[in-house]
Design a protein around this motif. Structure first.
Motif, short mmCIF file in Angstrom:
data_model
loop_
_atom_site.label_atom_id
_atom_site.label_comp_id
_atom_site.label_asym_id
_atom_site.label_seq_id
_atom_site.Cartn_x
_atom_site.Cartn_y
_atom_site.Cartn_z
N MET A 30 0.82 -1.22 0.00
CA MET A 30 0.00 0.00 0.00
C MET A 30 0.85 1.27 0.00
SD MET A 30 -3.38 -0.72 2.33
CE MET A 30 -2.52 -1.22 3.81
N LYS A 31 2.02 1.21 0.61
CA LYS A 31 2.91 2.38 0.61
C LYS A 31 3.31 2.78 -0.80
CE LYS A 31 5.47 1.54 4.85
NZ LYS A 31 6.83 1.28 5.35
N ASN A 32 3.42 1.78 -1.67
CA ASN A 32 3.91 2.02 -3.03
C ASN A 32 2.82 1.99 -4.09
OD1 ASN A 32 6.66 2.09 -2.14
ND2 ASN A 32 6.50 -0.12 -1.85
N CYS A 33 1.58 1.79 -3.68
CA CYS A 33 0.48 1.65 -4.65
C CYS A 33 -0.69 2.52 -4.21
CB CYS A 33 0.07 0.19 -4.77
SG CYS A 33 -1.23 -0.08 -5.99
N ARG A 34 -0.81 3.67 -4.80
CA ARG A 34 -1.87 4.60 -4.40
C ARG A 34 -3.28 4.04 -4.61
NH1 ARG A 34 -2.15 9.46 -1.54
NH2 ARG A 34 -4.35 9.94 -1.65
N PRO A 35 -3.58 3.36 -5.72
CA PRO A 35 -4.94 2.80 -5.88
C PRO A 35 -5.31 1.82 -4.77
CG PRO A 35 -3.84 2.86 -8.00
CD PRO A 35 -2.80 3.20 -6.96
N CYS A 36 -4.37 0.98 -4.36
CA CYS A 36 -4.67 0.03 -3.28
C CYS A 36 -4.83 0.77 -1.95
CB CYS A 36 -3.59 -1.04 -3.19
SG CYS A 36 -3.65 -2.23 -4.55
N TRP A 37 -4.01 1.77 -1.71
CA TRP A 37 -4.14 2.56 -0.48
C TRP A 37 -5.51 3.24 -0.44
CZ3 TRP A 37 -2.33 3.10 4.18
CH2 TRP A 37 -2.67 4.23 4.91
N ASP A 38 -5.90 3.85 -1.55
CA ASP A 38 -7.20 4.52 -1.61
C ASP A 38 -8.34 3.54 -1.36
OD1 ASP A 38 -5.99 6.96 -2.12
OD2 ASP A 38 -6.33 6.86 -4.29
N ARG A 39 -8.25 2.36 -1.95
CA ARG A 39 -9.30 1.35 -1.76
C ARG A 39 -9.36 0.90 -0.31
NH1 ARG A 39 -12.47 -2.17 -5.00
NH2 ARG A 39 -13.83 -3.14 -3.49
N PHE A 40 -8.19 0.70 0.30
CA PHE A 40 -8.13 0.31 1.71
C PHE A 40 -8.77 1.37 2.59
CE2 PHE A 40 -5.93 0.66 5.80
CZ PHE A 40 -6.25 -0.57 6.35
N GLU A 41 -8.43 2.63 2.36
CA GLU A 41 -9.00 3.72 3.16
C GLU A 41 -10.52 3.81 2.99
OE1 GLU A 41 -7.72 5.88 5.50
OE2 GLU A 41 -6.09 4.42 5.43
#
Length: 73
Positions: A30-41
């Motif tokens: 998630m630190k390196n992948c903005r789409p996955c971070w956004d989905r997680f949030e």
């Protein structure tokens, strides 16, 4: 770890159902992948909102009794 592998584990991380090593790998992704971070949030906030809005209000005992009586018919 790629996005598909990450997504397969998304709900497990939200439910705290993973071991520490897997959680670290998912967080690293998630630190390196903005789409996955956004989905997680998004999913985390949705889950928090659903948990906070469910079952807050209760109905009156008289209403509860009437509903139970209807099911018994």
């Amino acid at each position: 770890m790629n996005c598909d592998q990450w997504f397969d584990r998304l709900y497990q991380i939200l439910d705290h159902d993973l071991d520490e090593a897997t959680v670290r790998a998912l967080r690293e992704h998630m630190k390196n992948c903005r789409p996955c971070w956004d989905r997680f949030e998004f999913e985390k906030r949705l889950k928090e909102r659903l948990n906070s809005s469910c079952c807050i209000e209760s109905c009156a005992q008289s209403l509860r009794s009437r509903i139970k009586a209807l099911f018994k018919k």
